[in-house]
Motif scaffolding. Structure first.
Motif, PDB file in Angstrom:
ATOM      1  N   THR A 140      21.479 -21.096 -33.778  1.00  0.00           N
ATOM      2  CA  THR A 140      20.036 -21.196 -33.576  1.00  0.00           C
ATOM      3  C   THR A 140      19.639 -20.243 -32.473  1.00  0.00           C
ATOM      4  N   PHE A 141      18.797 -19.276 -32.811  1.00  0.00           N
ATOM      5  CA  PHE A 141      18.242 -18.360 -31.825  1.00  0.00           C
ATOM      6  C   PHE A 141      16.843 -18.847 -31.478  1.00  0.00           C
ATOM      7  N   ARG A 142      16.587 -19.013 -30.194  1.00  0.00           N
ATOM      8  CA  ARG A 142      15.296 -19.500 -29.729  1.00  0.00           C
ATOM      9  C   ARG A 142      14.564 -18.372 -29.006  1.00  0.00           C
ATOM     10  N   VAL A 143      13.444 -17.959 -29.575  1.00  0.00           N
ATOM     11  CA  VAL A 143      12.618 -16.899 -28.992  1.00  0.00           C
ATOM     12  C   VAL A 143      11.384 -17.549 -28.383  1.00  0.00           C
ATOM     13  N   THR A 144      11.137 -17.277 -27.109  1.00  0.00           N
ATOM     14  CA  THR A 144       9.903 -17.742 -26.485  1.00  0.00           C
ATOM     15  C   THR A 144       9.125 -16.538 -25.960  1.00  0.00           C
ATOM     16  N   VAL A 145       7.801 -16.604 -26.079  1.00  0.00           N
ATOM     17  CA  VAL A 145       6.931 -15.583 -25.495  1.00  0.00           C
ATOM     18  C   VAL A 145       5.711 -16.275 -24.919  1.00  0.00           C
ATOM     19  N   ALA A 146       5.095 -15.658 -23.933  1.00  0.00           N
ATOM     20  CA  ALA A 146       3.894 -16.212 -23.326  1.00  0.00           C
ATOM     21  C   ALA A 146       2.742 -16.159 -24.325  1.00  0.00           C
ATOM     22  N   THR A 147       1.894 -17.164 -24.289  1.00  0.00           N
ATOM     23  CA  THR A 147       0.768 -17.218 -25.216  1.00  0.00           C
ATOM     24  C   THR A 147      -0.503 -16.613 -24.632  1.00  0.00           C
ATOM     25  N   GLY A 148      -0.532 -16.449 -23.314  1.00  0.00           N
ATOM     26  CA  GLY A 148      -1.791 -16.137 -22.666  1.00  0.00           C
ATOM     27  C   GLY A 148      -2.594 -17.415 -22.491  1.00  0.00           C
ATOM     28  N   PRO A 149      -3.752 -17.363 -21.863  1.00  0.00           N
ATOM     29  CA  PRO A 149      -4.563 -18.579 -21.647  1.00  0.00           C
ATOM     30  C   PRO A 149      -4.950 -19.235 -22.972  1.00  0.00           C
ATOM     31  N   LEU A 150      -4.845 -20.560 -23.033  1.00  0.00           N
ATOM     32  CA  LEU A 150      -5.163 -21.305 -24.256  1.00  0.00           C
ATOM     33  C   LEU A 150      -6.360 -22.231 -24.085  1.00  0.00           C
ATOM     34  N   ASP A 151      -7.080 -22.095 -22.982  1.00  0.00           N
ATOM     35  CA  ASP A 151      -8.181 -23.018 -22.675  1.00  0.00           C
ATOM     36  C   ASP A 151      -9.227 -23.053 -23.783  1.00  0.00           C
ATOM     37  N   ASP A 152      -9.562 -21.895 -24.340  1.00  0.00           N
ATOM     38  CA  ASP A 152     -10.615 -21.829 -25.348  1.00  0.00           C
ATOM     39  C   ASP A 152     -10.074 -21.573 -26.750  1.00  0.00           C
ATOM     40  N   VAL A 153      -8.758 -21.741 -26.930  1.00  0.00           N
ATOM     41  CA  VAL A 153      -8.133 -21.470 -28.228  1.00  0.00           C
ATOM     42  C   VAL A 153      -7.938 -22.784 -28.982  1.00  0.00           C
ATOM     43  N   PRO A 154      -8.465 -22.907 -30.210  1.00  0.00           N
ATOM     44  CA  PRO A 154      -8.258 -24.147 -30.970  1.00  0.00           C
ATOM     45  C   PRO A 154      -6.798 -24.339 -31.356  1.00  0.00           C
ATOM     46  N   MET A 155      -6.320 -25.583 -31.312  1.00  0.00           N
ATOM     47  CA  MET A 155      -4.981 -25.928 -31.773  1.00  0.00           C
ATOM     48  C   MET A 155      -5.102 -26.424 -33.216  1.00  0.00           C
ATOM     49  N   ILE A 156      -4.242 -25.938 -34.076  1.00  0.00           N
ATOM     50  CA  ILE A 156      -4.361 -26.262 -35.498  1.00  0.00           C
ATOM     51  C   ILE A 156      -3.119 -26.986 -36.005  1.00  0.00           C
ATOM     52  N   ASP A 157      -3.334 -27.851 -36.980  1.00  0.00           N
ATOM     53  CA  ASP A 157      -2.244 -28.592 -37.606  1.00  0.00           C
ATOM     54  C   ASP A 157      -1.485 -27.695 -38.574  1.00  0.00           C
ATOM     55  N   PRO A 158      -0.223 -28.075 -38.903  1.00  0.00           N
ATOM     56  CA  PRO A 158       0.569 -27.262 -39.843  1.00  0.00           C
ATOM     57  C   PRO A 158      -0.154 -26.983 -41.161  1.00  0.00           C
ATOM     58  N   GLN A 159      -0.844 -28.009 -41.705  1.00  0.00           N
ATOM     59  CA  GLN A 159      -1.497 -27.819 -43.012  1.00  0.00           C
ATOM     60  C   GLN A 159      -2.691 -26.867 -42.935  1.00  0.00           C
ATOM     61  N   ASP A 160      -3.173 -26.611 -41.708  1.00  0.00           N
ATOM     62  CA  ASP A 160      -4.314 -25.713 -41.544  1.00  0.00           C
ATOM     63  C   ASP A 160      -3.897 -24.266 -41.291  1.00  0.00           C
ATOM     64  N   CYS A 161      -2.593 -24.011 -41.222  1.00  0.00           N
ATOM     65  CA  CYS A 161      -2.120 -22.670 -40.877  1.00  0.00           C
ATOM     66  C   CYS A 161      -2.329 -21.670 -42.006  1.00  0.00           C
ATOM     67  N   ILE A 162      -2.196 -22.109 -43.255  1.00  0.00           N
ATOM     68  CA  ILE A 162      -2.334 -21.192 -44.378  1.00  0.00           C
ATOM     69  C   ILE A 162      -3.722 -20.560 -44.333  1.00  0.00           C
ATOM     70  N   GLY A 163      -3.734 -19.245 -44.338  1.00  0.00           N
ATOM     71  CA  GLY A 163      -5.000 -18.515 -44.329  1.00  0.00           C
ATOM     72  C   GLY A 163      -5.497 -18.147 -42.948  1.00  0.00           C
ATOM     73  N   CYS A 164      -4.708 -18.433 -41.900  1.00  0.00           N
ATOM     74  CA  CYS A 164      -5.147 -18.103 -40.547  1.00  0.00           C
ATOM     75  C   CYS A 164      -5.194 -16.588 -40.345  1.00  0.00           C
ATOM     76  N   ASP A 165      -6.370 -16.076 -40.037  1.00  0.00           N
ATOM     77  CA  ASP A 165      -6.515 -14.680 -39.615  1.00  0.00           C
ATOM     78  C   ASP A 165      -5.730 -13.719 -40.498  1.00  0.00           C
ATOM     79  N   ARG A 166      -5.920 -13.807 -41.801  1.00  0.00           N
ATOM     80  CA  ARG A 166      -5.189 -12.916 -42.705  1.00  0.00           C
ATOM     81  C   ARG A 166      -5.552 -11.461 -42.471  1.00  0.00           C
ATOM     82  N   ALA A 167      -6.820 -11.187 -42.266  1.00  0.00           N
ATOM     83  CA  ALA A 167      -7.235  -9.802 -42.038  1.00  0.00           C
ATOM     84  C   ALA A 167      -7.360  -9.565 -40.545  1.00  0.00           C
TER      85      ALA A 167
END
Length: 400
Positions: A219-246
């Motif tokens: 198991t390789f575990r990659v972590t990276v900083a997300t930047g500030p998340l204060d104004d970023v919506p958190m989404i459920d797994p089922q809502d991921c399909i179609g996220c920001d395709r373009a």
């Protein structure tokens, strides 16, 4: 290293370009199977050589502190989806299921360098597939519980491959090394991928760690900083399909090349092989190509044509030429008032090369080896919009 890269990329343009021409011109189905496989072997090994060159350059830039990272908002799910879609072909070839999972809520976007994060994940997933004969490979995304002001997102790549001992994992992230000689003989590789990935992850505010057991998988575990998340919506797994395709990064490269071009192109290129190749690619789709063997001749022909009723719609300017190079030729044309589109062609691949071309007065930049579809799309884009001047180019540059 930059000069070495240029000297290799220039002939690779012809090698890959003509190999692709052999594979696509005429009725290839009538060719003997051995010939078709030979052409594909040339292309496959040419691309492998370019991958190796890019790896060496990346490592040298990191060690010299010259690698620059961008910071843009990008969907982590979209990025992981792109990686698994790309690697599906390799997994399918080995009969391995490659799955993408989302564990709990994740941010809709993170602020990172998507190109470099994609490079990390491709390296890790490719290695997992490479060292797994049976079982499966899974890429899972999750958010790391924030313990400070710097939240992290995690990408776990699990495989059921050959695994490693504790001693072997200690050697894993050293450049130009693999865990042992027998692994190198059996699987090949330079050992550059993981070394580069580790350093890139650290530059992105995270790390790469590994847990493994011999004969059971890793198991390789990659972590990276997300930047500030204060104004970023958190989404459920089922809502991921179609996220920001373009995304802006993909818009220009996603342009579908036209079936036909109706334009005049001045190709300034000193290499006879690449003259013939690029002319063939453009003339096949209808462009009328005029050749110039150096920058001085290009200036003369462009100036002369601009004073007639048939100016060139686009100039393709190789930047490394004898007598007068592309930088000097472009600066001269702009100083003399030439306003037509100029697209730089260069085999250099270091950070800043594209900016150097734009500063000289070029409207855009294409690196060698040439991607024929991208080149045709770019020529179409500029030739069909004569008003596409410097202000619009700067806008495109900021998007990329």
């Amino acid at each position: 290293l930059a000069n070495m890269s240029h000297e290799i990329r220039t002939p690779m343009t012809a090698i890959l370009g003509y190999a692709e021409t052999l594979l696509t011109e005429g009725d290839i189905t009538k060719a003997p199977p051995q010939r078709i496989e030979a052409i594909r072997t040339i292309i496959r090994n040419g691309e492998h050589l370019l991958h190796l060159i890019n790896g060496i350059l990346d490592l040298s830039k990191i060690e010299a502190g010259k690698l620059k990272l961008e910071q843009v908002h990008y969907s982590p799910f979209q990025l992981a989806y792109e990686v698994t879609s790309l690697m599906d072909v390799k997994a399918d070839a080995k009969g391995l299921p490659l799955t993408l999972k989302v564990a709990g809520k994740i941010p809709k976007t993170i602020r990172t360098d998507p190109t470099r994060l994609r490079q990390i994940l491709i390296n890790i997933v490719a290695n997992a597939i490479k060292f797994t004969a049976v079982g499966q490979v899974c890429l899972e995304i999750s958010i790391v519980e924030a313990t400070d002001a710097n939240p992290l997102i995690r990408f776990d790549v699990r495989d059921t491959g050959i695994g490693m001992t504790e001693q072997q994992t200690g050697k894993l992230f050293r450049a130009f090394s693999q865990v042992d000689a027998s692994t190198t003989r059996k699987f090949g590789g330079t050992g550059l991928g993981l070394a580069i990935s580790k350093r890139l992850a650290e530059m992105l505010g995270g790390d790469i760690t590994v847990t493994s057991e011999a004969a059971k998988g890793s198991t390789f575990r990659v972590t990276v900083a997300t930047g500030p998340l204060d104004d970023v919506p958190m989404i459920d797994p089922q809502d991921c399909i179609g996220c920001d395709r373009a995304t802006p990064e993909r818009q220009l490269s996603a342009n579908t090349p036209p079936e036909k071009l109706d334009c005049r192109v001045l190709l300034a290129e000193d290499g006879p092989d690449n003259q013939r190749l690029i002319s063939f690619i453009l003339e096949k789709v209808g462009a009328r190509v005029t050749l110039a063997e150096d920058g001085r001749v290009a200036c003369e022909k462009a100036t002369q044509a601009s004073h007639t009723d048939e100016p060139f719609d686009v100039i393709l300017m190789d930047m490394q030429m004898p007598v007068m190079d592309g930088y000097e030729a472009t600066r001269k044309l702009r100083t003399d008032g030439y306003t037509g589109p100029i697209i730089a062609l260069t085999a250099h691949a270091m950070d800043g090369d594209r900016e150097k071309c734009l500063q000289a007065g070029c409207d855009n930049y294409a690196s060698k080896p040439i991607d024929r579809e991208e080149l045709i799309a770019m020529v179409s884009q500029y030739s069909s919009r004569p008003e596409y001047g410097r202000e619009r180019v700067d806008e495109v540059d900021s998007e990329k």
